[in-house]
Design a protein around this motif. Sequence first.
Motif, PDB file in Angstrom:
ATOM      1  N   LEU A   1      51.781  38.913  40.895  1.00 49.20           N
ATOM      2  CA  LEU A   1      50.791  38.327  39.990  1.00 49.20           C
ATOM      3  C   LEU A   1      51.029  37.671  38.861  1.00 49.20           C
ATOM      4  CD1 LEU A   1      48.186  41.354  40.498  1.00 49.20           C
ATOM      5  CD2 LEU A   1      47.708  38.855  41.425  1.00 49.20           C
TER       6      LEU A   1
ATOM      7  N   ILE B   1      44.031  41.631  46.585  1.00 51.25           N
ATOM      8  CA  ILE B   1      45.238  42.369  46.341  1.00 51.25           C
ATOM      9  C   ILE B   1      44.482  43.860  46.676  1.00 51.25           C
ATOM     10  CG2 ILE B   1      46.366  43.356  44.136  1.00 51.25           C
ATOM     11  CD1 ILE B   1      46.773  40.439  44.671  1.00 51.25           C
TER      12      ILE B   1
ATOM     13  N   GLY C   1      40.584  42.853  43.595  1.00 54.39           N
ATOM     14  CA  GLY C   1      41.088  43.940  43.949  1.00 54.39           C
ATOM     15  C   GLY C   1      40.373  44.578  45.138  1.00 54.39           C
TER      16      GLY C   1
ATOM     17  N   THR D   1      41.705  36.656  41.094  1.00 55.23           N
ATOM     18  CA  THR D   1      42.494  37.706  41.712  1.00 55.23           C
ATOM     19  C   THR D   1      41.511  38.947  41.837  1.00 55.23           C
ATOM     20  OG1 THR D   1      43.124  38.456  39.356  1.00 55.23           O
ATOM     21  CG2 THR D   1      44.783  36.945  40.896  1.00 55.23           C
TER      22      THR D   1
ATOM     23  N   TYR E   1      53.398  43.742  43.325  1.00 53.52           N
ATOM     24  CA  TYR E   1      52.133  42.856  43.270  1.00 53.52           C
ATOM     25  C   TYR E   1      52.217  42.714  41.944  1.00 53.52           C
ATOM     26  CZ  TYR E   1      50.157  42.822  47.919  1.00 53.52           C
ATOM     27  OH  TYR E   1      50.029  42.410  49.162  1.00 53.52           O
TER      28      TYR E   1
END
Length: 203
Positions: A158, A135, A169, A167, A154
């Motif tokens: 999500l 992400i 970042g 997930t 997003y």
Amino acid sequence: MQDADSKRTVRKRLLAARAGMDAGARSAAGRAIRNALLGLPELEMAASVAAYASFGSEPDTHGLIFALWKRGTYVLLPRLLPDGDLDWASYEGPDSLAPRGPVEGNGGSGALGMLEPTEPPRGPEAIRAADVILIPALAVDRTGMRLGRGGGSYDRALARVGPQILTIGLVYDGELVDSLPAEPHDQRLRAAVTPSRGLVRFS
């Protein structure tokens, strides 16, 4: 409204810091993030990874998605829809990407020129099939709260993903912070990756 105002202030500061980064430092950061992720057991075992083609001052992902694709991982990349949601399509190498044009109904051009996949769209629900999701983020805090660019795309994507999916970042050093302003719709991440610390998981 106070949290939204705080987000705008933090977002402006982070974007300014990224704009001031040296190109060599950006490149080195992208390579470090790529190497950390490629060695991650969850990515080594993943049959499908949802990722994104980096744009502007974001940590570079082009080498990462190419490496994942070359080793046989099915890579999904996003396409922005007119309502601000994300559709998904497969990555089939660098030639399968093309610059995005204006997106009607989403405030004009948006990130005009951002690369998107040209393969047939698979629908917003396709993200559910990903084993790992990478992400974009301007910052992530130590609870997994993510600050994006403000479009909400997003967060919508999500919200479709089960809690067991990893997930992650992708952020520069200094963008993993103690806390960030949040709103009720914001979705938390399970981990972040930085150039110097590698993967940081959140409980």
